[in-house]
Write a protein that holds these residues in place. Structure first.
Motif, PDB file in Angstrom:
ATOM      1  N   TYR A  18     -23.186 -10.633 -43.207  1.00  0.00           N
ATOM      2  CA  TYR A  18     -22.738  -9.597 -42.283  1.00  0.00           C
ATOM      3  C   TYR A  18     -22.125 -10.151 -41.002  1.00  0.00           C
ATOM      4  N   LEU A  19     -22.264 -11.453 -40.800  1.00  0.00           N
ATOM      5  CA  LEU A  19     -21.599 -12.050 -39.642  1.00  0.00           C
ATOM      6  C   LEU A  19     -20.080 -12.017 -39.798  1.00  0.00           C
ATOM      7  N   ILE A  20     -19.609 -11.759 -41.008  1.00  0.00           N
ATOM      8  CA  ILE A  20     -18.165 -11.687 -41.206  1.00  0.00           C
ATOM      9  C   ILE A  20     -17.539 -10.576 -40.369  1.00  0.00           C
ATOM     10  N   TYR A  21     -18.342  -9.557 -40.028  1.00  0.00           N
ATOM     11  CA  TYR A  21     -17.800  -8.441 -39.242  1.00  0.00           C
ATOM     12  C   TYR A  21     -17.535  -8.814 -37.786  1.00  0.00           C
ATOM     13  N   LEU A  22     -17.964 -10.007 -37.375  1.00  0.00           N
ATOM     14  CA  LEU A  22     -17.618 -10.465 -36.029  1.00  0.00           C
ATOM     15  C   LEU A  22     -16.116 -10.670 -35.875  1.00  0.00           C
ATOM     16  N   VAL A  23     -15.427 -10.784 -37.010  1.00  0.00           N
ATOM     17  CA  VAL A  23     -13.979 -10.985 -36.939  1.00  0.00           C
ATOM     18  C   VAL A  23     -13.288  -9.800 -36.258  1.00  0.00           C
ATOM     19  N   PHE A  24     -13.921  -8.615 -36.305  1.00  0.00           N
ATOM     20  CA  PHE A  24     -13.299  -7.450 -35.681  1.00  0.00           C
ATOM     21  C   PHE A  24     -13.250  -7.569 -34.156  1.00  0.00           C
ATOM     22  N   TYR A  25     -14.076  -8.439 -33.604  1.00  0.00           N
ATOM     23  CA  TYR A  25     -13.985  -8.649 -32.154  1.00  0.00           C
ATOM     24  C   TYR A  25     -12.604  -9.170 -31.781  1.00  0.00           C
TER      25      TYR A  25
ATOM     26  N   LEU B  88     -11.828 -18.419 -24.316  1.00  0.00           N
ATOM     27  CA  LEU B  88     -13.044 -19.239 -24.237  1.00  0.00           C
ATOM     28  C   LEU B  88     -14.298 -18.366 -24.162  1.00  0.00           C
ATOM     29  N   ILE B  89     -14.238 -17.293 -23.381  1.00  0.00           N
ATOM     30  CA  ILE B  89     -15.399 -16.399 -23.265  1.00  0.00           C
ATOM     31  C   ILE B  89     -15.695 -15.723 -24.597  1.00  0.00           C
ATOM     32  N   GLY B  90     -14.642 -15.293 -25.290  1.00  0.00           N
ATOM     33  CA  GLY B  90     -14.834 -14.632 -26.586  1.00  0.00           C
ATOM     34  C   GLY B  90     -15.474 -15.546 -27.615  1.00  0.00           C
ATOM     35  N   PHE B  91     -14.947 -16.773 -27.723  1.00  0.00           N
ATOM     36  CA  PHE B  91     -15.528 -17.717 -28.687  1.00  0.00           C
ATOM     37  C   PHE B  91     -16.965 -18.076 -28.307  1.00  0.00           C
ATOM     38  N   ALA B  92     -17.228 -18.220 -27.000  1.00  0.00           N
ATOM     39  CA  ALA B  92     -18.586 -18.544 -26.560  1.00  0.00           C
ATOM     40  C   ALA B  92     -19.551 -17.406 -26.882  1.00  0.00           C
ATOM     41  N   ALA B  93     -19.094 -16.167 -26.688  1.00  0.00           N
ATOM     42  CA  ALA B  93     -19.961 -15.019 -26.970  1.00  0.00           C
ATOM     43  C   ALA B  93     -20.279 -14.931 -28.459  1.00  0.00           C
ATOM     44  N   VAL B  94     -19.251 -15.055 -29.288  1.00  0.00           N
ATOM     45  CA  VAL B  94     -19.471 -14.985 -30.737  1.00  0.00           C
ATOM     46  C   VAL B  94     -20.352 -16.141 -31.199  1.00  0.00           C
ATOM     47  N   GLY B  95     -20.061 -17.344 -30.704  1.00  0.00           N
ATOM     48  CA  GLY B  95     -20.843 -18.507 -31.112  1.00  0.00           C
ATOM     49  C   GLY B  95     -22.297 -18.422 -30.694  1.00  0.00           C
TER      50      GLY B  95
ATOM     51  N   PHE C 237     -23.972 -15.614 -30.255  1.00  0.00           N
ATOM     52  CA  PHE C 237     -24.645 -14.493 -30.907  1.00  0.00           C
ATOM     53  C   PHE C 237     -25.125 -14.850 -32.310  1.00  0.00           C
ATOM     54  N   ILE C 238     -24.410 -15.734 -32.989  1.00  0.00           N
ATOM     55  CA  ILE C 238     -24.741 -16.051 -34.385  1.00  0.00           C
ATOM     56  C   ILE C 238     -26.169 -16.568 -34.534  1.00  0.00           C
ATOM     57  N   PRO C 239     -26.615 -17.594 -33.778  1.00  0.00           N
ATOM     58  CA  PRO C 239     -27.997 -18.057 -33.966  1.00  0.00           C
ATOM     59  C   PRO C 239     -29.034 -17.002 -33.572  1.00  0.00           C
ATOM     60  N   VAL C 240     -28.718 -16.190 -32.558  1.00  0.00           N
ATOM     61  CA  VAL C 240     -29.653 -15.133 -32.165  1.00  0.00           C
ATOM     62  C   VAL C 240     -29.809 -14.123 -33.303  1.00  0.00           C
ATOM     63  N   TYR C 241     -28.708 -13.777 -33.949  1.00  0.00           N
ATOM     64  CA  TYR C 241     -28.741 -12.828 -35.058  1.00  0.00           C
ATOM     65  C   TYR C 241     -29.540 -13.391 -36.238  1.00  0.00           C
TER      66      TYR C 241
ATOM     67  N   TYR D  97     -29.515  -8.643 -26.604  1.00  0.00           N
ATOM     68  CA  TYR D  97     -28.428  -9.585 -26.304  1.00  0.00           C
ATOM     69  C   TYR D  97     -27.088  -9.034 -26.797  1.00  0.00           C
ATOM     70  N   ALA D  98     -27.100  -8.431 -28.011  1.00  0.00           N
ATOM     71  CA  ALA D  98     -25.867  -7.855 -28.526  1.00  0.00           C
ATOM     72  C   ALA D  98     -25.387  -6.705 -27.639  1.00  0.00           C
ATOM     73  N   SER D  99     -26.316  -5.891 -27.161  1.00  0.00           N
ATOM     74  CA  SER D  99     -25.954  -4.772 -26.277  1.00  0.00           C
ATOM     75  C   SER D  99     -25.395  -5.282 -24.945  1.00  0.00           C
ATOM     76  N   PHE D 100     -26.005  -6.358 -24.450  1.00  0.00           N
ATOM     77  CA  PHE D 100     -25.505  -6.959 -23.211  1.00  0.00           C
ATOM     78  C   PHE D 100     -24.077  -7.459 -23.391  1.00  0.00           C
ATOM     79  N   LEU D 101     -23.818  -8.127 -24.528  1.00  0.00           N
ATOM     80  CA  LEU D 101     -22.468  -8.628 -24.774  1.00  0.00           C
ATOM     81  C   LEU D 101     -21.465  -7.480 -24.899  1.00  0.00           C
ATOM     82  N   SER D 102     -21.892  -6.370 -25.523  1.00  0.00           N
ATOM     83  CA  SER D 102     -20.964  -5.252 -25.713  1.00  0.00           C
ATOM     84  C   SER D 102     -20.490  -4.670 -24.391  1.00  0.00           C
ATOM     85  N   LEU D 103     -21.327  -4.756 -23.350  1.00  0.00           N
ATOM     86  CA  LEU D 103     -20.945  -4.228 -22.040  1.00  0.00           C
ATOM     87  C   LEU D 103     -20.342  -5.310 -21.150  1.00  0.00           C
ATOM     88  N   ALA D 104     -20.895  -6.516 -21.212  1.00  0.00           N
ATOM     89  CA  ALA D 104     -20.411  -7.596 -20.347  1.00  0.00           C
ATOM     90  C   ALA D 104     -18.997  -8.031 -20.720  1.00  0.00           C
ATOM     91  N   LEU D 105     -18.616  -7.868 -21.999  1.00  0.00           N
ATOM     92  CA  LEU D 105     -17.298  -8.313 -22.443  1.00  0.00           C
ATOM     93  C   LEU D 105     -16.224  -7.231 -22.329  1.00  0.00           C
TER      94      LEU D 105
END
Length: 393
Positions: free
Chosen positions: A40-47, A62-69, A71-75, A99-107
């Motif tokens: 299900y991490l494949i859906y991160l591509v929609f970001y 850089l921020i986008g790649f850092a956020a996605v990277g 989030f993966i271990p946390v998930y 953490y996912a909710s924080f990223l959805s608003l912080a980004l």
């Protein structure tokens, strides 16, 4: 977002790692790759979808790649364990969803579809148990996201689209958890049934072998001692006893093979003949009163094996001079001896006798006296239509 089931023993014990790996691999193969968390991490591509329409600046990339990277271990951490049977640990789910909710608003100010993380947050919360708690927390997070997005000037399209997908994915994940939980329970039940069937089969074979070998080996031992005593005094009689020992060993070998295959059948007539031979070799006089009644095959086999066990016990333990086998008019089989009697220890043989008789609706009574033991076996009358065995000559 479903996560990987881990197969555990039905009794709750922990198997060796290599024993767990085989069922786990089979379960994953059955449920498919789509049941593993990494899928299900494949859906991160929609970001990164907005990047196809407008390339981001270096900072946003850089921020986008850092956020996605990050989030993966946390998930993956949140999906560790066995959520299908016991639910992933609540604190892991809450941490990952927060953490996912924080990223959805912080980004939101950063180029990218930040609402994608809100979808992950909602589906992660679907793993909470009980299910009512999961629904309440998912609804609360959705309401918070809508309010925060409105205040942070998120476009209506992205806000509604993210929320719609989050609701659909959350409901699908809840359904997936319920379905997978039922599958897991069914797997446990199937394994438990298989273990019980194997246990019953082992008990059957053990009981049949005990009945077969205990009696025959006792007979062979007694006849061997008799043959040794007769070698000098009566060579012809000794030869006859040795031939009987050989025949008994061959018959027992055949019966053992049949018992292991589940096909062993005996009758009262066969066991009476064996009893006469074994008791004679042990210098115990046998008195038989009455004739075996007509009954179906199962009853014949149960009473026959019970007779065999009783005769074996008389030879081994009683020290008797005479044994009586009586077929009562009401259908009871009475076996008694004039041996030493005394206190009885219900070993494997006696318990097996009782199980066989009671399984057919009968009763078994044992009376130990100072001058011997009396065993009474009774079975209910044969039912009309049941196949009966004709008496053998």
């Amino acid at each position: 977002m479903a996560s990987e089931p881990i197969y555990k023993p039905a009794d709750g014990s922990e198997d060796a790692p290599h024993e767990q790996a085989k069922p786990r691999a089979r379960a994953i193969g059955m449920r498919g790759l789509s049941e593993t968390p990494a899928f299900y991490l494949i859906y991160l591509v929609f970001y990164f979808t907005p990047w196809f329409f407008q390339l981001p600046g270096l900072r946003d990339a850089l921020i986008g790649f850092a956020a996605v990277g990050s989030f993966i271990p946390v998930y993956l951490y949140a999906n560790a364990g066995d959520p299908y049977r016991n639910g992933a640990k609540a604190h892991r789910i809450v941490i990952a969803a927060a953490y996912a909710s924080f990223l959805s608003l912080a980004l939101i100010p950063v180029a990218g579809m930040s609402g994608n993380f809100h979808i992950f947050a909602v589906t992660l919360l679907a793993g909470l148990r009980p299910q009512k708690l999961a629904l309440m927390v998912m609804a609360g997070l959705s309401a918070f996201y809508l309010c925060a997005s409105w205040l942070l000037d998120v476009t209506i399209f992205e806000m509604v689209l993210s929320q719609f997908i989050a609701v659909m994915a959350g409901m699908a994940t809840l359904a997936g958890y319920n379905t997978a939980q039922r599958v897991s329970v069914r797997e446990q039940n199937l394994r438990m049934e298989a273990e019980l069937a194997a246990l019953r089969e082992r008990e059957r074979i053990a009981q049949d072998l005990h009945d077969l070998l205990g009696h025959t080996l006792t007979t062979i031992a007694v006849k061997s001692e008799l043959a040794a005593r007769l070698l000098d005094a009566d060579a012809d009689r000794a030869r006859s006893e040795i031939i009987e020992i050989r025949d008994a060993a061959r018959i027992t070998l055949r019966d053992v093979r049949a018992a292991v295959a589940g096909m062993h059948v005996t009758t009262l007539h066969q066991e009476l003949a064996r009893a006469r031979s074994a008791l004679s070799a042990a210098d115990i006089r046998l008195v038989v009163e009455g004739e075996p009644p007509e009954m179906d095959q199962a009853a014949h086999a149960a009473l026959g094996l019970a007779l065999r066990e009783a005769v074996t016990n008389i030879i081994r333990h009683s020290g008797a001079e005479t044994a009586h086998i009586r077929f009562a008019p009401e259908g009871a089989l009475i076996i008694e001896d004039d041996g030493q009697g005394g206190e009885l220890n219900a070993g494997t043989g006696l318990m097996g006798m009782r199980r066989r008789i009671e399984s057919l609706g009968g009763e078994m009574e044992i009376e130990s006296r100072e001058t011997g033991v009396c065993v009474t076996l009774s079975l209910p009358p044969a039912q009309p239509g049941h196949e009966s065995l004709e008496s053998e000559p």
